[in-house]
Scaffold this active site. Structure first.
Site, short mmCIF file in Angstrom:
data_model
loop_
_atom_site.label_atom_id
_atom_site.label_comp_id
_atom_site.label_asym_id
_atom_site.label_seq_id
_atom_site.Cartn_x
_atom_site.Cartn_y
_atom_site.Cartn_z
N ARG A 199 0.59 -0.86 0.30
CA ARG A 199 0.20 0.01 0.19
C ARG A 199 0.49 0.63 0.30
O ARG A 199 0.61 2.55 -0.83
CB ARG A 199 -1.27 -0.29 1.20
CG ARG A 199 -1.73 -0.79 1.02
CD ARG A 199 -3.48 -0.71 0.66
NE ARG A 199 -3.05 -1.07 -1.07
CZ ARG A 199 -3.43 -2.23 -1.68
NH1 ARG A 199 -2.72 -3.23 -0.72
NH2 ARG A 199 -3.21 -3.11 -3.26
N GLU A 211 2.29 1.33 -3.71
CA GLU A 211 1.46 2.01 -4.42
C GLU A 211 0.87 3.55 -3.70
O GLU A 211 0.39 4.67 -5.29
CB GLU A 211 -0.21 1.00 -3.70
CG GLU A 211 -1.42 1.78 -5.05
CD GLU A 211 -2.52 1.04 -4.54
OE1 GLU A 211 -3.40 0.28 -5.31
OE2 GLU A 211 -3.04 1.35 -3.37
N SER A 269 14.11 15.53 3.87
CA SER A 269 15.55 13.77 4.45
C SER A 269 14.76 13.14 4.75
O SER A 269 13.94 13.27 5.94
CB SER A 269 16.09 14.94 5.25
OG SER A 269 17.37 14.39 5.84
#
Length: 147
Positions: free
Chosen positions: A88, A91, A114
């Protein structure tokens, strides 16, 4: 003995003893997110922190030393993650990555966020439709320099 074996021992002990990451983090004195990453082999502990973790997980002195070695970070076993939760995130970055990049650049200019000067907070957010996972990522903005 290697770092992966130490990580596997930590996970095994966590399961068998019912240890919570929050409890480990409190003993170490750092966030649950960072300490969990360290115990899973993604961060380096100092000697004092390694000793605390070692005591909680029954690690030998040699195993504690492995916790103090700079790890190879980003150690997912496959290029595209297969674990549903990690996928996920993959994605999310695939779908929203260009949007995140665009909005960060619009707000801050050309640079990066960062992951070294960084913090993360994961909390449960109660919701009548089903609890939500609230993840806050906070990284220092690092502008590209001209030279």
């Amino acid at each position: 003995m290697n770092r992966l074996e130490v990580t596997e021992k930590i996970i095994s002990t966590k399961v068998t003893k019912g240890i919570k990451w929050e409890a480990v983090a409190k003993k170490v004195g750092l966030s649950k997110e960072w300490v969990t990453a360290a115990c899973l082999g993604q961060m380096t502990l100092n000697a004092e922190q390694a000793k605390i973790v070692g005591k909680m997980f029954g690690l030998t002195v040699e195993e504690q030393k492995w916790l103090q070695v700079a790890p190879y970070k980003g150690s997912l076993p496959t290029l595209v993650p297969t674990d549903p939760l990690i996928y996920r995130w993959y994605e999310i970055v695939n779908v929203y990555g260009s949007t995140i990049k665009e909005l960060i650049h619009e707000e801050f200019g050309d640079g990066i966020m960062s992951a070294i000067d960084f913090s993360m907070d994961i909390v449960r957010q109660p919701d009548p439709k089903g609890d939500r996972v609230n993840v806050v990522l906070s990284g220092k903005f690092l502008p590209y320099k001209q030279y």
